[in-house]
Design an enzyme around this catalytic site. Sequence first.
Site, PDB file in Angstrom:
ATOM      1  N   ASP A   1       0.953  -1.163   0.039  1.00 21.35           N
ATOM      2  CA  ASP A   1      -0.148  -0.001  -0.062  1.00 21.35           C
ATOM      3  C   ASP A   1       1.037   1.345   0.032  1.00 21.35           C
ATOM      4  O   ASP A   1       1.932   1.400   0.569  1.00 21.35           O
ATOM      5  CB  ASP A   1      -0.680   0.119   1.049  1.00 21.35           C
ATOM      6  CG  ASP A   1      -1.898   1.108   1.251  1.00 21.35           C
ATOM      7  OD1 ASP A   1      -3.319   0.739   0.858  1.00 21.35           O
ATOM      8  OD2 ASP A   1      -1.542   2.548   1.532  1.00 21.35           O
ATOM      9  N   ILE A   2       0.702   2.131  -0.843  1.00 18.58           N
ATOM     10  CA  ILE A   2       1.302   3.404  -0.954  1.00 18.58           C
ATOM     11  C   ILE A   2       1.300   4.287   0.368  1.00 18.58           C
ATOM     12  O   ILE A   2      -0.103   4.609   0.855  1.00 18.58           O
ATOM     13  CB  ILE A   2       1.027   4.155  -2.055  1.00 18.58           C
ATOM     14  CG1 ILE A   2       1.307   3.535  -3.461  1.00 18.58           C
ATOM     15  CG2 ILE A   2       1.752   5.379  -2.416  1.00 18.58           C
ATOM     16  CD1 ILE A   2       0.554   4.018  -4.480  1.00 18.58           C
TER      17      ILE A   2
ATOM     18  N   GLU B   1      -4.942   2.556  -3.951  1.00 14.47           N
ATOM     19  CA  GLU B   1      -3.274   2.604  -3.889  1.00 14.47           C
ATOM     20  C   GLU B   1      -2.742   0.975  -3.605  1.00 14.47           C
ATOM     21  O   GLU B   1      -1.621   1.211  -3.007  1.00 14.47           O
ATOM     22  CB  GLU B   1      -2.711   3.763  -3.027  1.00 14.47           C
ATOM     23  CG  GLU B   1      -3.205   3.572  -1.559  1.00 14.47           C
ATOM     24  CD  GLU B   1      -4.278   4.072  -1.186  1.00 14.47           C
ATOM     25  OE1 GLU B   1      -5.282   4.006  -2.198  1.00 14.47           O
ATOM     26  OE2 GLU B   1      -4.460   4.484   0.061  1.00 14.47           O
TER      27      GLU B   1
END
Lengths: 121, 442
Positions: free
Chosen positions: B317-318, B360
Amino acid sequence: MLLAFLILLLSSCAKKEPEVDFKPVQIHWNLAEGEDESQMPRKDNCVILLTGRLMGEAPVQSSQAGELSYEVTISRSTNNPETLEFRGICADLSMADAPECRWSATCDADLKIVVKFDNGD
Amino acid sequence: MSRVFEKIYVLFRMNILIFVLLAVTVIALFAYQNGLDVIEPLYLHDYPYLMAETDSADGGASAVKLSRTDSSIIVDYELKEGYAYPYVGVKIFLGDGKTRGKDLSRFDSIFVWVKPRGEGTVRLYMRGYDSTFSRPGDETSLKFNEIEFFPLEETYPAVFVPQEFRVAGWWVAQNEINVHKARVDLSNVPLIEIQTGTNAPLGYGTLEIKGLCFKGKKIEKEELATALVALWFITFFVILVIRFFDYSRERAANKKKREELEKNLRALEIEKSEYEKSSKEDPLTGCLNRAGFSSVLMREQENLSKNDSPVSFVILDIDHFKQVNDTYGHIVGDEVLVNLAKLIQSKIRNTDALVRWGGEEFVILCGDTPIQNAQFLAEKLRMAIENTQLIKQQKITCSFGIAEMIAGEDPKRLFERADKALYASKENGRNRVTSATFRHTR
């Protein structure tokens, strides 16, 4: 009685999903001061093997902590530079005395891993 | 209208040909049976090349007198003793009367009008010339094709067919004719003789001869059969040629049609594969989407259960992506996603599947990979992302969660473990890798 037996028989024969207990583990790998990664050609293999080994160790598996996070220092053995030495401690210092929280490991030229938990008996 | 006829013609032209052929055959046979006759009369009342004859040449004493009426000739005679077989008669010369006579072989009927005024038979000789044994100028060497009959009292003619003639045996013996030459041959008849017969009584008598008539067909039966067979053969050859061209044309048309179909099929297959691909791909990053992931997951599950090949699941996950979007806008956010996907793709194996899980979040499904290797890979990726300028505005980092698939486990549980590991990474400060270790409790 018969009905109960049948239910028991059917439930025992039914395909069941394996029950799994899991624990989040973080391992942060750090080179010891003065060490050069280029001098450790087997480091990556050792890290992978040690990770697998560590995850399977009884103290880690039976840890009471909800999750584990290790800071690991990597260095070359002074006796044999081809052997890598790993020292791991829990990031959460409040658990410092727990058996799984302090360990040392070696990985020799043949990628043989030896792990020792220092807080153990 | 003409187009309709053209179509009918194309459809039925073979049948039309066969029908025409059948009609021609039937008409030809009918015409042959009921017409196509050739009739050649030989009326003697005005025929100049004839003369009376008697047995005087053979030493006989019979006498004859020939006179003509409007419709016939009258042969008055007196048969006398002298020659062993006394006779009188009439010689009728055809052609040059010696070597080139008339071909009577093509006639199938010979009519003779002879009316006797007395008793006895009448002999009819068709004298044939054959260069192999006949001697020019010697009448006795002309073949004696003969028939002897009782003439009718009525006005009807006597009718004969060529098969009823025979060659006189005494003549064959006298001239030592080869047996193969001793058969009736009417192909060259320079002389016809009508004489009194063997049993004609001595004394006076009269023969009234009106004439002869030869009846045949314009073409012979064999010629007709040959012509019809040739016609049938040519027609079927023509049909064969037409069929061949039709077949060639049809084959070319079919080939063209098949090529078009194949072309369409290829286009459809390409369209289908593109559609399938697009339905399984995230349009922004080109990674697999969840639909695409399902098929890969099933394959890896099967691999695990069959070959006990480990499968690991890396979810990433960003960090602070919402903040990136809010600060720099969605275009920059999309740039992050695209560049991140490119970076990860360049670092993983072809056998690993990169999936945009949503927003994301990305997932890497690593086949034949135990958790420790997946952790190592994740750590490498984490460092690569940290050290790469995905966008110029700020540094981007990612948090990772890793879990290994357990045989027989519901994939939901796997995601749950990986998600918890990811959560731990986020909770512990982001930009880190957390593995969900596992042990079987039962």
